[in-house]
Structures are given as C-alpha cells and as structure tokens.
Design a protein around this motif. Structure first.
Motif: not given
Length: 538
Positions: A425-429, A437-442
């Motif tokens: 769950t940590f890796v996939v986002p 948007l990567r950091s925001t969605c993570h």
C-alpha cells in the motif's frame, strides 16, 4: 500505445543498480526508521506514564492513564501524521520534493526532543504538553510518507523499483525493533541502578522517582537517526521527473542526472514541450479526466490502506494489552514500574525480530518477481485466516500451556502484514499516478491509512475492554473483549482483499507507462495507425 520517452527519464529507467540507489534508500529510509521509532515508542511507555502520574494511594492496582488521556497520547501523533500527509503531499507537487524534504526532518528532530522535555505542574499539564509536541512530531512524520516514496520511485530503475521503494519502507521494521531495544537497555540500566519492590510488596516505593527519566530518554532518542541524515538529505538533487515533467526544466533535469548517473544526457527541450502540452499531462486532481483515468485507482489505494491500518495499528499499539490478556506479561501489581517497561519492551522486541522485520524484507526480495498485486492479496488473505485462528478458539489460547501457540500465530499476522499490504500500500501509490499529482495522491492514500490507524487505535482501546468490571482498566466502559475485537479485525482484512482488485499492477513498467503519462492521444494514435495514401502506379 506509448509515446517516445525523454532521454533523461529513459536513462533512469534502464540504469544498472548503482551506489546512488543505495544512498537514496538509506537517506529516505532513515526518515522511515525515525517515523516508526517515534510512532511505536509511545506504546512502550504508556503503562509507565499511568504509574507515575495516575497512581492513587491505597489502590489495589497501579495507576493507568484515564481513557481520554490514553487515547490522546496514543492517537494524537496519528492525527498529526494524517494532516502532514495531506499538506506535505500537496506541497511536494507544488514546490518540489527536495525543498519540502528537509522541513519534515527538522520538525521530526525538534519535536522528538521536545516530547521528552514535556513539562507541567500537574499530570494534566505534562500530558497536554506531550500531546502538543507529539501532534507536530506526527505532522513532520506525515510529510515523510509521500515525499520518501515519491523520491525513491522517481530515482529508481524500472526493473528493481518495487524493491527500492519497499526497502525504504522496510526501515520502519528496524525503527520498531530499535524502539524495543532502546527501551530494554534504558529500563534494564535503571532497574539495576535503582532497586524497587513490586507494587504488591510496597506500592509507594515500586515507582522510583528516577523512572520519570525513562520515558523521556526513550522518546528523545528518536531525534538521533533523523539528525544523522539531515546533511545528506539536503545534498540530494531534485528528482528528474519533477524537474522535467512538473517544473518543465529539461536542461536542469539533464544536468542533475548526468552527475548522478555519470553519463552525457541531452536536454531535449522541444520534446519536453510537446509532451507537457498534451491533454494527458495537463488535467488536475478534481477533473473528470482524472476521475476517468485514476478514480478507481485512488479508491483502491485509499480503501486498502485504510482497512490495513485499522488492523495493523490496533495490533501494534496494543500488543502489551493483548499479551497481558493472555498472561504473557505478568499482572502489573506483581512488578515494579521499571520492570514492567522491560517486560513490555521484551515482548515487542521479540515480535519485531521474529516476524515484523523479516516480513518487510521478504517483500523487498519478491515484489519485483511476483508483483505488488499478488503480495497484497496473499497478505490480506493470511491476515484474515490468522486473525480468525486467534479469535474463534480464543479461550483455548488463554490457558498457560497454549500461550506460545498464541504468540506464534499472532506473530504470523505481523509477518503477512509486512510481507503483504503494509508494504504494497506504500509502494503502489508512488507508481501509478502522474508526476504532477504523484506526491499529492500518495499523501491522500497515506492519510486514508492513518484514518484507519486512528479508528484502530481509538476503537481497539475501548472495544478490547472485557465485560468483567474486575478485569477492566479503570474508567473504561465495557467493551466486546479481545476475542470479538479480533473477529472484527479479521473481517476488516477480508474487505481489504476485495478492494485490492481495484489496484493496478505497475510491475515492470516505467512510471510514465504505469500512470499513462506517455500514452498517445486519440489524434496521435490515428496519425500512427492511418494507412499511407501513396499513389500506386498501374
């Protein structure tokens, strides 16, 4: 159909594993080491805080933290973490990963030290100060989740990216282990230096005045690993994917990565301009296009992390209560205050050493071989099985001869949490959303996880209380007991299995392929596939 990749990003994707990969793992990983240490160390000292500040003369049992105080001390850092994940996740996409990265570390160092210096003229004053600093400690920790995952994913090559991100997260296991080891060393040293009778023998003398230093030293030690990596974190260059795809500075991205990879790289400014102008690289988080492309993905990452953390944090933060319930830790009145810290730390350290830490590294070893989806599904499945195996014959496990069996199965739930959804769950986002948007969605996914942790931490605290008033902690209403609490957690894990099917498999793909950033638009597909209309001589 995929569009041609920028040379600098392609170079990162195909790069052989080098020293800079391991440097990035250590720099980002030490943040996670500190995160885990700070979040889980509190569970080692809550019983001691109850003895020091809430023991009443003549009481048959040592004092415990009142329900509201206990849930606040345990949960306030989680609330801070949730807030920090959302705020720093968003800020990481707006300002850049590197600029924000140092700020989170400073917050963690200052607030770790301040937590141990909590002051007040009354128990309420000390607890209020402690909660204040632990909220801001959590706020800094929260920022580390999206930033560390995003930085590692954007630095890694596509062949071993999963292992590298999982290795950063695996440092959490060493953080949990170290919190137990530090508590063992500190409590053992104080126990030898200041001999004290058990609470049964002499209630007043069972808590020596020096015990107040123990919890402070344990909490303050969390600042040490964070401080050691501050210089190196500040020296890291910004990731090429942020510099090129978000800041739109192809020249700077090429210069930075040329130094890191020791190769010559072209800036390719014209190609970058074409890529960033496409509709696939311009939609926002609250757009219909995001909903169409990534709506189900975000639902999958948030729900699975939410459900996992309900079970994971319930188990981790309340290990001491479960071990006391089955008799693995003796009744509080048969120990002095310092020895109780030692026994709780010993139990947590054994669990971490035998199941938590190995589980993380099994994920690192296999994530790029069998994929994220398979590991997450398997982990949720076995967590469900082992929770039910503990819960249904719960009375059997409370008998003295069967306690080792309980601890073995309980340890296996941790092993498959970490060789399973706690890592994935940590890796996939960090892999399936666009760079801008990567950091925001993570951060959103991680915040959903922490919402689950808050439900687990606060809910389990009350739910696990026995119906028998004589066995209940002072001030708590009757709960459903440990047995039925474990059944509920088993059902939560089963739901996690179902929501896993919403999460795509990014294994073996570049970040741009996994997120759809380099997909051709409809016009480009037509252009590439339309037959040529050359004149054919008759």
């Amino acid at each position: 159909m995929a569009r041609e990749q920028l040379q600098v990003l392609d170079a990162l994707d195909v790069a052989k594993t080098q020293l800079y990969h391991f440097t990035a793992i250590v720099i980002a990983g030490m943040g996670f080491f500190t995160d885990a240490y700070d979040l889980f160390a509190i569970s080692l000292v809550t019983k001691l805080l109850g003895r020091i500040y809430y023991t009443h003369d003549g009481a048959p049992k040592p004092g415990t933290l009142p329900p509201r105080v206990s849930s606040s001390v345990t949960g306030v850092a989680l609330v801070g973490t949730l807030t920090g994940q959302l705020f720093f996740g968003w800020l990481g996409d707006k300002m850049g990963r590197k600029k924000v990265y140092g700020l989170t570390l400073v917050l963690m160092i200052v607030c770790s030290l301040a937590s141990g210096l909590s002051f007040g003229s009354s128990p309420k004053g000390v607890m209020a100060t402690l909660c204040f600093f632990r909220f801001w400690l959590g706020f800094g920790i929260g920022g580390d989740y999206p930033l560390s995952a995003t930085i590692m994913s954007e630095y890694a090559n596509k062949k071993t990216r999963g292992a590298f991100i999982a290795a950063v997260f695996a440092m959490q296991g060493f953080g949990i282990l170290t919190s137990g080891v530090v508590a063992l060393i500190v409590s053992s040293a104080f126990d030898h230096a200041h001999k004290a009778p058990t609470y049964e023998e002499n209630a007043a003398l069972s808590t020596v005045p020096q015990a107040d230093y123990i919890w402070r030293i344990i909490l303050m030690f969390g600042a040490v690993p964070a401080a050691l990596t501050f210089y190196w974190r500040m020296k890291m260059p910004e990731t090429a994917r942020y510099t090129a795809l978000v800041a739109k500075n192809a020249k700077q991205a090429a210069q930075d990565m040329a130094k890191v990879l020791n190769v010559e790289l072209e800036a390719e400014e014209e190609k970058l301009e074409k890529i960033t102008e496409k509709p696939a690289n311009s939609f926002g988080l609250f757009s219909r296009e995001f909903l169409r492309r990534h709506g189900l993905h975000l639902l999958g990452t948030t729900t699975t992390w939410f459900l996992l953390d309900i079970a994971f944090y319930s188990n981790n933060l309340f290990q001491k209560d479960i071990f006391t319930a089955i008799g693995w830790i003796p009744p509080a009145k048969t120990m002095n205050a310092v020895h109780e810290v030692y026994r709780i730390a010993k139990a947590q350290t054994l669990i971490a050493l035998c199941s938590t830490v190995p589980g993380y590294w099994f994920t690192v070893a296999f994530i790029d071989i069998i994929g994220r989806f398979a590991i997450q599904l398997m982990g949720f499945f076995f967590m469900t099985v082992f929770m039910f195996a503990l819960a249904i014959p719960y009375n059997h496990w409370t008998h003295k001869d069967n306690r080792i069996g309980f601890v073995v199965i309980y340890s296996l739930t941790f092993f498959f949490a970490n060789f399973g959804p706690n890592a994935t769950t940590f890796v996939v986002p960090a892999e399936i959303f666009p760079a801008r948007l990567r950091s925001t969605c993570h951060g959103i996914s991680a915040a959903a996880g922490k919402a689950g942790a808050i439900v687990g931490a606060f809910g389990f605290l009350y739910a696990a209380q026995p119906k028998d008033p004589s066995k209940r902690d002072a001030g708590y209403p009757a709960g459903i007991g440990v047995k039925y609490s474990l059944i509920v957690l088993g059902c939560v894990n089963a739901l996690g299995m179902l929501f896993t099917f919403l999460v795509p498999e990014p294994n073996g793909k570049s970040l741009e392929e996994a997120s759809g950033e380099n997909e051709l638009d409809a016009d480009e597909i037509t252009e590439h596939t339309a037959p040529s209309h050359r004149t054919v001589p008759v």
